[in-house]
Design a protein around this motif. Sequence first.
Motif, short mmCIF file in Angstrom:
data_model
loop_
_atom_site.label_atom_id
_atom_site.label_comp_id
_atom_site.label_asym_id
_atom_site.label_seq_id
_atom_site.Cartn_x
_atom_site.Cartn_y
_atom_site.Cartn_z
N GLY A 118 74.71 -33.21 -79.88
CA GLY A 118 75.43 -34.48 -79.83
C GLY A 118 74.56 -35.63 -80.29
N THR A 119 75.06 -36.82 -80.10
CA THR A 119 74.24 -38.01 -80.35
C THR A 119 73.12 -38.04 -79.32
OG1 THR A 119 75.59 -39.35 -78.85
CG2 THR A 119 76.26 -39.28 -81.17
N ARG A 120 72.17 -38.93 -79.50
CA ARG A 120 71.08 -39.02 -78.53
C ARG A 120 71.62 -39.38 -77.15
NH1 ARG A 120 65.39 -40.45 -81.32
NH2 ARG A 120 65.77 -39.31 -83.26
N GLU A 121 72.51 -40.35 -77.10
CA GLU A 121 73.09 -40.75 -75.82
C GLU A 121 73.87 -39.60 -75.19
OE1 GLU A 121 76.22 -44.07 -73.99
OE2 GLU A 121 75.81 -44.00 -76.15
N GLY A 122 74.72 -38.95 -76.00
CA GLY A 122 75.53 -37.87 -75.48
C GLY A 122 74.71 -36.67 -75.04
N THR A 123 73.67 -36.34 -75.82
CA THR A 123 72.82 -35.21 -75.46
C THR A 123 72.07 -35.47 -74.17
OG1 THR A 123 72.55 -34.62 -77.80
CG2 THR A 123 70.95 -33.73 -76.25
N ARG A 124 71.53 -36.67 -74.03
CA ARG A 124 70.79 -37.00 -72.80
C ARG A 124 71.72 -36.90 -71.59
NH1 ARG A 124 68.37 -41.34 -76.15
NH2 ARG A 124 66.19 -40.79 -76.55
N ARG A 125 72.92 -37.45 -71.72
CA ARG A 125 73.84 -37.41 -70.59
C ARG A 125 74.24 -35.97 -70.26
NH1 ARG A 125 80.00 -39.29 -70.11
NH2 ARG A 125 80.30 -38.68 -67.95
N ALA A 126 74.49 -35.17 -71.30
CA ALA A 126 74.88 -33.78 -71.08
C ALA A 126 73.79 -33.01 -70.34
CB ALA A 126 75.20 -33.10 -72.41
N VAL A 127 72.55 -33.18 -70.76
CA VAL A 127 71.45 -32.47 -70.11
C VAL A 127 71.29 -32.94 -68.67
CG1 VAL A 127 68.94 -32.20 -70.12
CG2 VAL A 127 70.23 -31.93 -72.25
N GLU A 128 71.43 -34.23 -68.44
CA GLU A 128 71.32 -34.75 -67.07
C GLU A 128 72.39 -34.13 -66.17
OE1 GLU A 128 71.54 -39.05 -64.68
OE2 GLU A 128 71.83 -38.97 -66.86
N VAL A 129 73.62 -34.10 -66.63
CA VAL A 129 74.71 -33.54 -65.84
C VAL A 129 74.53 -32.04 -65.65
CG1 VAL A 129 77.19 -33.02 -65.88
CG2 VAL A 129 76.38 -35.33 -66.40
N LEU A 130 74.18 -31.34 -66.71
CA LEU A 130 74.01 -29.89 -66.61
C LEU A 130 72.88 -29.52 -65.66
CD1 LEU A 130 74.59 -28.91 -70.35
CD2 LEU A 130 76.02 -28.23 -68.40
N ASN A 131 71.81 -30.29 -65.67
CA ASN A 131 70.71 -30.02 -64.75
C ASN A 131 71.16 -30.19 -63.29
OD1 ASN A 131 68.87 -29.29 -66.68
ND2 ASN A 131 67.88 -31.32 -66.79
N GLU A 132 71.99 -31.19 -63.05
CA GLU A 132 72.52 -31.37 -61.70
C GLU A 132 73.43 -30.19 -61.32
OE1 GLU A 132 74.65 -35.00 -61.87
OE2 GLU A 132 72.86 -36.28 -62.03
N VAL A 133 74.25 -29.76 -62.27
CA VAL A 133 75.22 -28.70 -62.01
C VAL A 133 74.53 -27.36 -61.82
CG1 VAL A 133 77.06 -27.37 -63.10
CG2 VAL A 133 77.14 -29.86 -63.14
N VAL A 134 73.59 -27.06 -62.68
CA VAL A 134 72.91 -25.75 -62.63
C VAL A 134 72.23 -25.54 -61.29
CG1 VAL A 134 71.00 -24.42 -63.58
CG2 VAL A 134 72.66 -25.48 -65.12
N THR A 135 71.69 -26.59 -60.70
CA THR A 135 70.98 -26.45 -59.43
C THR A 135 71.94 -26.33 -58.23
OG1 THR A 135 70.82 -28.86 -59.21
CG2 THR A 135 68.97 -27.70 -60.26
N THR A 136 73.18 -26.73 -58.42
CA THR A 136 74.14 -26.68 -57.31
C THR A 136 75.07 -25.48 -57.37
OG1 THR A 136 75.69 -28.11 -58.52
CG2 THR A 136 74.12 -29.18 -57.03
N VAL A 137 75.32 -24.95 -58.57
CA VAL A 137 76.18 -23.78 -58.71
C VAL A 137 75.38 -22.54 -58.31
CG1 VAL A 137 77.43 -22.31 -60.32
CG2 VAL A 137 77.65 -24.79 -60.48
N GLU A 138 75.97 -21.70 -57.47
CA GLU A 138 75.28 -20.49 -57.01
C GLU A 138 75.06 -19.55 -58.18
OE1 GLU A 138 75.84 -16.89 -53.76
OE2 GLU A 138 77.21 -18.59 -53.79
#
Length: 334
Positions: A313-333
């Motif tokens: 994605g764009t720089r903004e979109g990629t940064r946001r995606a990684v931030e959200v995915l990192n939050e999700v990956v740690t919470t999903v079993e």
Amino acid sequence: MDPDDLVKLSSNENPLGPSPRAIEAVRAAADGVNTYPKASHADLREKLADEWDLSAEQVWLGNGGDGALDYLSRALLDPDDAVLVPDPGFAYYAMSTRYHHGRVNTYPLHKSEDFAQKPANVLDAYDGERIVYLITPHSPTGSEMGHEAILEVVDGVDDDTFVLVDEAYGAYSDQPSAVSLMDGRDEVGVLRTFSKSYGLAGLRVGYILAPEAWADAYDYVNTPFAVNELALRAASAALDDEAFVERSVETARWSREFVYENLAAKTWESAGNYVLAEVGDGSAVQQAAQERGVIVRDTASFGLPECIRISTGTREGTRRAVEVLNEVVTTVER
């Protein structure tokens, strides 16, 4: 959610939008859509022929890469003929084959081998199929197949087997196109598309570069005016927009590197405009990220339920995606 707040990184689309020259061409041609696109079809074939140093007859324009694949199936497959496709791989190879009453066999890309595309894996599975599909860069893994490896496959199959090299994501790779391998051969062809690096996914323009010896088969399988006037004019203009393609490729490279370095999950190096990541439960991660406004691809349909594919994605979109995915990956079993 406000659509403008969503980050959509699920379909390998160009985050920069379409080529600006293509937009201008669409606007300029809009008042001429009352006529059939005969001239523009011929113009784009000739322009692509010049681009690849081939004859115009060798350029098979289709309604997206999918449409071009349908033309290949029409031209080469008799009922009950078999094709050999990668697993995992692009689903439409098999779909097009079945639409034309053919059979589908597969060769593997092994996760344990980091999805390396090995000629031995193709040839071990080969059993006289009419078409063998190779894809480089491969989706969803991003792995590549070098020219020596492609030729090893070509030399290892029967004379009446055709090898199609799908380069839908070729613009993002540092590897030169396999078009050079077509010189003097009638058993190798290449697929390309305007959907990715040119940003014209919604207009649907793809093409196959076919061997000169039987390229005239297109005249027998082509549907009248399959590619519309605006798409043809946009593709022709986009072909001249080298600066836009360079920006698109550079954006993808930056985004890939950012994902490699910052995502809290295993990733595989990719030569396309996407990254495959192992996250445990891909479907759960995809759903949780989507609920937070980040849309990625669940790869269960590729036989990889433990992974997701993240388009660049764009720089903004990629940064946001990684931030959200990192939050999700740690919470999903996992």
